[in-house]
Scaffold this active site. Structure first.
Site, PDB file in Angstrom:
ATOM      1  N   GLY A  93       0.905  -1.281  -0.039  1.00 44.58           N
ATOM      2  CA  GLY A  93       0.076   0.112  -0.026  1.00 44.58           C
ATOM      3  C   GLY A  93       0.731   0.983   0.084  1.00 44.58           C
ATOM      4  O   GLY A  93       2.212   1.266   0.007  1.00 44.58           O
ATOM      5  N   SER A  94       0.273   2.220  -0.150  1.00 44.46           N
ATOM      6  CA  SER A  94       0.923   3.754  -0.331  1.00 44.46           C
ATOM      7  C   SER A  94       1.816   3.987   1.046  1.00 44.46           C
ATOM      8  O   SER A  94       2.915   4.490   0.961  1.00 44.46           O
ATOM      9  CB  SER A  94      -0.124   4.882  -0.566  1.00 44.46           C
ATOM     10  OG  SER A  94      -0.996   4.988   0.511  1.00 44.46           O
ATOM     11  N   GLY A 101      -6.483  -4.186   3.489  1.00 46.21           N
ATOM     12  CA  GLY A 101      -7.017  -4.931   2.070  1.00 46.21           C
ATOM     13  C   GLY A 101      -7.469  -3.906   1.183  1.00 46.21           C
ATOM     14  O   GLY A 101      -7.684  -4.327   0.033  1.00 46.21           O
ATOM     15  N   GLU A 109      -0.763 -10.243   3.593  1.00 42.72           N
ATOM     16  CA  GLU A 109      -0.482  -9.254   4.835  1.00 42.72           C
ATOM     17  C   GLU A 109      -0.791 -10.168   6.026  1.00 42.72           C
ATOM     18  O   GLU A 109      -0.137  -9.974   6.913  1.00 42.72           O
ATOM     19  CB  GLU A 109      -1.100  -8.161   4.406  1.00 42.72           C
ATOM     20  CG  GLU A 109      -0.663  -7.197   3.469  1.00 42.72           C
ATOM     21  CD  GLU A 109      -1.800  -6.119   3.313  1.00 42.72           C
ATOM     22  OE1 GLU A 109      -1.093  -5.086   2.683  1.00 42.72           O
ATOM     23  OE2 GLU A 109      -2.919  -6.165   3.508  1.00 42.72           O
ATOM     24  N   LYS A 131      -6.630   7.708   9.902  1.00 46.01           N
ATOM     25  CA  LYS A 131      -6.947   6.266   9.786  1.00 46.01           C
ATOM     26  C   LYS A 131      -7.560   5.642  11.274  1.00 46.01           C
ATOM     27  O   LYS A 131      -7.878   4.644  11.489  1.00 46.01           O
ATOM     28  CB  LYS A 131      -5.665   5.415   9.532  1.00 46.01           C
ATOM     29  CG  LYS A 131      -5.077   5.493   8.129  1.00 46.01           C
ATOM     30  CD  LYS A 131      -6.057   5.307   7.054  1.00 46.01           C
ATOM     31  CE  LYS A 131      -5.652   5.417   5.556  1.00 46.01           C
ATOM     32  NZ  LYS A 131      -4.815   6.589   5.166  1.00 46.01           N
TER      33      LYS A 131
END
Length: 230
Positions: A28-29, A96, A104, A122
């Site tokens: 992911g980023s 996800g 993961e 988040k």
């Protein structure tokens, strides 16, 4: 600005890495910022071996010069560093969004410690605002969707369940699976929901990470906070 926060969190997480470690590397980023930070440290002389959670992460890690292995050759890892789509006060996660939740979770479970890196957006009081990814096998997809819907209904969760990528061009994970994204709102009992969904034969895994994360580096306007699991 959130990308800068992600970078700050990723760079602080380098505090967890020591010479000789076996390191699970997320997808992911935010995780990509960690890969770049780890790559800089490796080029400066740090000796580590990484186990990537996706082909995308593996490709970036190779570009950065990070030595890589697999769980077949290195089944026990020291630490995994990965991002998250949501983090609740008990350090339960939704992951996800990048499509690598199964790998993961396998890598995180094989690690002595899972460290989360994220921007402060988040953090949530209760999981569920971010759509919950549910990884499923393509065979029997319609039957699996009906079963998933029934479990969600039993939990009082009525949001839409959509096939990622759409019916004509579904997203396919590195493991050859599809992902259903469930827009749920607040999840009243994430652990029970994860357990019930995992009983469905066509479900491979869910994006609910319960009891895996031990520590989080969360960056925001006031800097990077370090959150420890109670």
């Amino acid at each position: 600005m959130s990308d800068d926060f992600k970078r700050q969190a990723a760079e602080r997480a380098m505090e967890e890495i020591r010479d000789g470690m076996k390191v699970g590397i997320g997808t992911g980023s935010t995780a990509e910022h960690f890969v770049r930070a780890l790559g800089r440290a490796v080029r400066a002389g740090l000796k580590v071996t990484g186990v990537p959670t996706s082909e995308r992460t593996a490709a970036l890690a190779r570009e950065e010069g990070i030595p890589l292995s697999t769980l077949e050759d290195m089944p026990l890892l020291d630490v995994t560093v990965d991002g998250a789509d949501e983090i609740d006060p008990d350090m339960a996660l939704i992951k996800g969004g990048g499509g690598a939740l199964l790998r993961e979770k396998i890598v995180a479970a094989a690690s002595g410690k899972m460290v989360v890196i994220a921007d402060s957006g988040k953090l949530v009081q209760r999981l569920g605002k971010f759509p919950l990814p549910v990884e499923v096998v393509p065979f029997g997809l319609r039957a699996t969707r009906i079963a998933v819907r029934a479990v969600l209904d039993s939990h009082g969760l009525t949001g839409e369940v959509s096939l990622r990528g759409g019916e004509d061009h579904p997203f396919v994970t590195d493991g050859g699976h599809y992902i259903l994204d469930a827009s749920l709102g607040a999840i009243p009992d994430a652990a029970k929901l994860a357990a019930d969904l995992n009983l469905i034969p066509g479900v491979v895994e869910t994006g609910l990470f319960i009891g895996l994360a031990a520590k989080a580096y969360v960056a925001g306007p006031q800097g990077v906070d370090v959150i420890m699991k109670d």
